[in-house]
Design an enzyme around this catalytic site. Sequence first.
Site, PDB file in Angstrom:
ATOM      1  N   HIS A   1      -7.924   5.509   2.726  1.00 56.43           N
ATOM      2  CA  HIS A   1      -8.814   5.691   1.578  1.00 56.43           C
ATOM      3  C   HIS A   1      -8.729   7.128   1.052  1.00 56.43           C
ATOM      4  O   HIS A   1      -8.656   7.360  -0.161  1.00 56.43           O
ATOM      5  CB  HIS A   1     -10.268   5.378   1.960  1.00 56.43           C
TER       6      HIS A   1
ATOM      7  N   GLU B   1      -3.963   2.372  -0.052  1.00 58.09           N
ATOM      8  CA  GLU B   1      -4.808   1.379   0.602  1.00 58.09           C
ATOM      9  C   GLU B   1      -4.955   0.113  -0.224  1.00 58.09           C
ATOM     10  O   GLU B   1      -5.411  -0.912   0.269  1.00 58.09           O
ATOM     11  CB  GLU B   1      -6.178   1.962   0.962  1.00 58.09           C
TER      12      GLU B   1
END
Length: 345
Positions: free
Chosen positions: A307, A10
């Site tokens: 995430h 990410e």
Amino acid sequence: MQVLDGSQGEGGGQILRTSLALAIVTQQAVRIERIRARRDKPGLRRQHLTAVQAAATICGAKLSGDEIGSRELKFQPGRPRAGDYRFNIGSAGSTTLVLQTILPPLLLADGPSTIELIGGTHNPFAPPFDFLERAFMPLLGRMGAHVALILERPGFYPGGGGRMSVVIDPAGRLEPIRLITRGEIRGRICRALVSNLPEHIAERELATVAGDLDWPEECLEMRRIREGFGPGNVVTIEIASERVTEVFTGFGRRGVPAETVASEAATEAKRYLTTGVPVGEHLADQLLLPLALAGGGEFVTLDPTPHTTTNSDIIRRFLDVPIVMEEETDANWRVTIGAPTAATR
């Protein structure tokens, strides 16, 4: 020394926070390159720099690259030290993300600690205070650590000025837990909070959630705060089940109708209720690190976010603990940390 690419996965601040926490826990030096390379403003921003400085303070680390805008950081940790700490971000940057960085090592420190954090307590793209207090910390308690949170004053973007206190009674050792089913739903409530804003904003948000989720009036609560630092608005939807409590949040923003803010939170809550999983996507991200430190655990969640997968990759760079994510249905995933039999609660 661990050398990490801050642009992987990410490509945001999660890599920095998890790396610093585990560098202290495992006593490994780390160099992070291309920090937050995938963000519009790459490098260390104020809240990230505060997290770096807080991590260094609690262990007496040696640092280089600790300045605003820096894209490379070297961090050589010392032993974590229990104590009384105060960290002021100096902006509306997230206090909860600073806490995310220093909580894991302080959970394993040799004594209790207190922390005062000043900045934003309810920020978009960060776990709000309510989520930590109601969803995450009770699970840490089941793992053997006891963390008390006190919201002394909320702080919203862009004003900031919030203040929260944290009291940590470390576990010495964290214990695995299993969250495979959530059990019977025992409570549900939607709270709309306004700070220095008209009450009709909260009223419209509550009406929207009630309509979207078909909830009765007794599940709705409005909170008005006059002592907040600047204007702010947040909607939280709390669903308390037998084995876990989940919290979903919508943040008020300039130019965004109250109905849209409320619908964002309601959509997340509706998906959670429909799929039947015990752990929502944001709680899944938070649980990975403490379960890895415990050496095992297992939970069922929604499809992992970037995430979560990035967090998993960083954890495995520091800890020799397998993390397996397996799709069970179109919406349900089982996440196993360590050996499945290690999860005992």
